[in-house]
Design a protein around this motif. Structure first.
Motif, PDB file in Angstrom:
ATOM      1  N   LEU A 195       0.555  -1.121   0.315  1.00 43.94           N
ATOM      2  CA  LEU A 195       0.466  -0.090  -0.012  1.00 43.94           C
ATOM      3  C   LEU A 195       0.944   1.386  -0.124  1.00 43.94           C
ATOM      4  O   LEU A 195       0.424   2.649  -0.583  1.00 43.94           O
ATOM      5  N   LYS A 196       1.910   1.302   0.540  1.00 42.89           N
ATOM      6  CA  LYS A 196       3.038   2.364   0.705  1.00 42.89           C
ATOM      7  C   LYS A 196       3.049   2.511  -1.085  1.00 42.89           C
ATOM      8  O   LYS A 196       3.939   3.934  -1.096  1.00 42.89           O
ATOM      9  N   THR A 197       3.441   1.725  -1.311  1.00 38.43           N
ATOM     10  CA  THR A 197       4.186   1.891  -2.726  1.00 38.43           C
ATOM     11  C   THR A 197       3.992   1.115  -4.132  1.00 38.43           C
ATOM     12  O   THR A 197       3.793   2.434  -5.342  1.00 38.43           O
ATOM     13  N   GLY A 198       2.305   0.926  -4.119  1.00 41.82           N
ATOM     14  CA  GLY A 198       1.707   0.947  -4.946  1.00 41.82           C
ATOM     15  C   GLY A 198       2.103  -0.321  -6.255  1.00 41.82           C
ATOM     16  O   GLY A 198       1.588  -0.963  -7.100  1.00 41.82           O
ATOM     17  N   THR A 199       3.280  -1.059  -5.568  1.00 36.85           N
ATOM     18  CA  THR A 199       4.114  -2.103  -6.023  1.00 36.85           C
ATOM     19  C   THR A 199       3.626  -3.816  -5.825  1.00 36.85           C
ATOM     20  O   THR A 199       3.066  -3.706  -4.879  1.00 36.85           O
TER      21      THR A 199
END
Length: 207
Positions: free
Chosen positions: A16-20
């Motif tokens: 959720l922090k990087t979207g990866t």
């Protein structure tokens, strides 16, 4: 199984922090020749009752580990592949031997594999469970407590198990914005996971 009607779908896991994409979860489907796609909730309980979950589970391990090895060889970014383990599988005397044989056969790095085991199953025989989880950890295999929040485990009981992650049950995730107190419940689960130094995974995120 004989007619090769089972297949696996792969659901991505997102940071959720990087979207990866950090990994995926293998989900079994039965593609019936006349009824179409049959979901696990319709056939897995029957497979567990009849004992057929053992050959089905072995097939899932083989297929998922082979796919994960293919992705790893191709340089794909997914660093983990989660596979669900049923109560019958986990309590089988051949569980560890079969799993490690599959890892050896496919050549998959054990650290890529993550086993999702229902929270209530982990609590059935805690001493035996702790030994199994320690063996898995020593080999590098990750383990997460699946459907977390639906069982009766306490912080003290969870501390005794060498886990890597908590998977918050989808019923709680879906209530975050629709049920009074839903946000607080999920927040408590996240805090518990952090206090145990575990990754926290939200399941059932669809919107």
């Amino acid at each position: 199984l004989k007619r090769n009607e089972l297949t696996l779908h792969y659901q991505p896991k997102i940071d959720l922090k990087t979207g990866t994409i950090t990994g995926a979860e293998a989900l079994s489907r039965w593609i019936h020749p006349t009824r179409g796609t049959i979901l696990p909730r319709q056939f897995i309980p029957i497979a567990e009752e009849t004992g057929l979950i053992l050959p089905i589970g072995a097939w899932v391990f083989d297929e998922a580990c082979a796919q994960a090895r293919t992705w790893a060889d191709a340089g794909m970014p997914a660093k983990s592949l989660a596979v669900n383990v049923s109560r019958v599988q986990f309590q089988s005397v051949d569980f560890l031997d079969g799993l490690f044989a599959t890892l050896t056969k496919t050549g998959l790095d054990p650290e890529i594999l993550e086993l999702d085991i229902n929270e209530s199953v982990l609590m059935l025989r805690p001493e035996r469970t702790a030994l199994i989880l320690k063996t898995l950890r020593d080999k590098g295999v990750q383990v997460s407590a699946d459907n977390f929040g639906t069982g009766n485990s306490s912080l003290s009981s969870m501390q005794k198990l060498p886990l890597n992650a908590l998977k918050i049950d989808r019923s709680f995730v879906r209530q975050i914005t629709t049920v009074p107190g839903g946000t607080s419940a999920v927040g408590a689960f996240i805090d518990m996971g952090r206090s145990l130094n575990l990754r926290v995974i939200a399941t059932g995120v669809e919107t």
